[in-house]
Design a protein around this motif. Sequence first.
Motif, mmCIF file in Angstrom:
data_model
loop_
_atom_site.group_PDB
_atom_site.id
_atom_site.type_symbol
_atom_site.label_atom_id
_atom_site.label_comp_id
_atom_site.label_asym_id
_atom_site.label_seq_id
_atom_site.Cartn_x
_atom_site.Cartn_y
_atom_site.Cartn_z
ATOM 1 N N ALA A 15 0.835 -1.202 0.000
ATOM 2 C CA ALA A 15 0.000 0.000 0.000
ATOM 3 C C ALA A 15 0.870 1.253 0.000
ATOM 4 O O ALA A 15 0.566 2.233 -0.694
ATOM 5 N N MET A 16 1.956 1.238 0.776
ATOM 6 C CA MET A 16 2.848 2.403 0.814
ATOM 7 C C MET A 16 3.587 2.583 -0.508
ATOM 8 O O MET A 16 3.807 3.711 -0.963
ATOM 9 N N ILE A 17 3.956 1.473 -1.133
ATOM 10 C CA ILE A 17 4.647 1.557 -2.423
ATOM 11 C C ILE A 17 3.723 2.167 -3.475
ATOM 12 O O ILE A 17 4.133 3.006 -4.289
ATOM 13 N N ARG A 18 2.465 1.779 -3.450
ATOM 14 C CA ARG A 18 1.500 2.318 -4.427
ATOM 15 C C ARG A 18 1.297 3.817 -4.236
ATOM 16 O O ARG A 18 1.129 4.557 -5.202
ATOM 17 N N GLN A 19 1.292 4.258 -2.971
ATOM 18 C CA GLN A 19 0.967 5.649 -2.686
ATOM 19 C C GLN A 19 2.170 6.584 -2.760
ATOM 20 O O GLN A 19 2.001 7.800 -2.869
ATOM 21 N N ALA A 20 3.372 6.032 -2.691
ATOM 22 C CA ALA A 20 4.571 6.872 -2.651
ATOM 23 C C ALA A 20 4.736 7.659 -3.942
ATOM 24 O O ALA A 20 4.556 7.129 -5.039
ATOM 25 N N ASP A 21 5.103 8.928 -3.801
ATOM 26 C CA ASP A 21 5.247 9.793 -4.967
ATOM 27 C C ASP A 21 6.557 9.587 -5.706
ATOM 28 O O ASP A 21 6.662 9.908 -6.893
ATOM 29 N N SER A 22 7.579 9.095 -4.998
ATOM 30 C CA SER A 22 8.896 9.018 -5.615
ATOM 31 C C SER A 22 9.732 7.943 -4.957
ATOM 32 O O SER A 22 9.405 7.441 -3.878
ATOM 33 N N SER A 23 10.818 7.590 -5.616
ATOM 34 C CA SER A 23 11.741 6.616 -5.036
ATOM 35 C C SER A 23 12.378 7.167 -3.766
ATOM 36 O O SER A 23 12.625 6.431 -2.813
ATOM 37 N N ARG A 24 12.648 8.468 -3.736
ATOM 38 C CA ARG A 24 13.248 9.062 -2.538
ATOM 39 C C ARG A 24 12.322 8.944 -1.337
ATOM 40 O O ARG A 24 12.764 8.687 -0.218
ATOM 41 N N MET A 25 11.020 9.154 -1.562
ATOM 42 C CA MET A 25 10.068 9.017 -0.466
ATOM 43 C C MET A 25 10.077 7.590 0.072
ATOM 44 O O MET A 25 10.074 7.364 1.285
ATOM 45 N N LEU A 26 10.089 6.613 -0.839
ATOM 46 C CA LEU A 26 10.123 5.215 -0.411
ATOM 47 C C LEU A 26 11.368 4.932 0.433
ATOM 48 O O LEU A 26 11.281 4.279 1.477
ATOM 49 N N MET A 27 12.503 5.418 -0.020
ATOM 50 C CA MET A 27 13.747 5.129 0.696
ATOM 51 C C MET A 27 13.806 5.861 2.036
ATOM 52 O O MET A 27 14.302 5.324 3.022
ATOM 53 N N ARG A 28 13.282 7.094 2.086
ATOM 54 C CA ARG A 28 13.252 7.809 3.363
ATOM 55 C C ARG A 28 12.372 7.093 4.377
ATOM 56 O O ARG A 28 12.747 6.929 5.537
#
Length: 387
Positions: free
Chosen positions: A127-140
């Motif tokens: 769910a978080m991967i789908r909603q994340a705006d960018s790769s940086r957001m995912l990694m943070r």
Amino acid sequence: MPHSPSSPRRIATLDFVRGVAVLGILLLNITAFGLPKAAYLNPAYAGYPALHEALTWAVMDLLAQAKFLTLFALLFGAGLQLLLPRGTRWVHARLFWLMLIGLLHGILLWDGDILLDYGLIGLLCYAMIRQADSSRMLMRIGVVMYAVGVGMLVVLSQILSPEPGRYWLPSDADIAYEAYWLQLGGVEAWSNRVDLLIESLLSLGVQYGWLLAGSLLLGAGLMRSGWLRGEFSGAHYRKVALWFIAMGLLIDAVGMVLQWHLAWEFRWSGLLLQIPRDIAAPIQAIGYLALCYGYWSTLRQWRVSAWIGDIGRMALSSYLLQTLICTQLFYHWGGFMQFDRLQLLGIVPFIWLINGLAAHYWLRHFEQGPLEWGWRRLTRLIAGPSR
């Protein structure tokens, strides 16, 4: 399962590093199969270890402990990112069946299962991967969640009893009973594995789940950024490998040396001195990934790399094949507690060879591994055809 050429969308480097992860996990799992549960983290579970035993533990702690599991988690998160185009219904169905496979594996065969954990945490992370705006957001977010998991070790060290339990320092009776039910099998073993599964799920919710979620999100971010697609230069990957592996080894060495110096006393080694390893694990795992990507132009020319890639293509089947081999060897053929840590490592290459032969010759005739094929069919049963 008719044979057909592999999908052109497959990333050969990704298959290779997934195969490396599956093979590397066995370096630690072999101890979990062949020795009492307490031996996995504590080489002094039955008294101060012999020098060769302690050295074997130290080398594995530096190079493998938690590193290959984290590597596998990074790749699992990357896989969730790749599955986004298939849609939520497909991914949820796929993770549901993975959890069921893991539940059966953990109760009927071996209490060291990781599949149930990956399925549960994968559902949350998807769910978080789908909603994340960018790769940086995912990694943070991944770094923050991983840091929470590390911090929980500090919290637990303050609230739990400083006295070692049977999973760190078992009595002779504890060891004898563990050997008894493992080799007896049947209802006695299933009952004990259910108890262990409940404890594992509690640990997942309190501490390990944060580490796993962080690793999955980091892997998804690395895939979305193009890093795990091999879109950066070879020089970049080699530089990352050098710095990250060196940094991970240095951090882990602090905990390893202190644990040895303190004779693996539970008060320190049980929780607090696990922290350097947990910090080092994602750093070193990313370093291992970068090493493979940085030298892929050379590695892909080696025949053994193709075999390792085949293991990666049927990772689920290969992982469960390791369980079948090891449970047969240690629980049914009398090998449990008959080998020390170093001798157990000597068995690992033979199991790797079986993994390689099984994957290579199976994939000469079929596109997928047997369990991968069944997993896909069951997923279609619930979700329908993927997009």
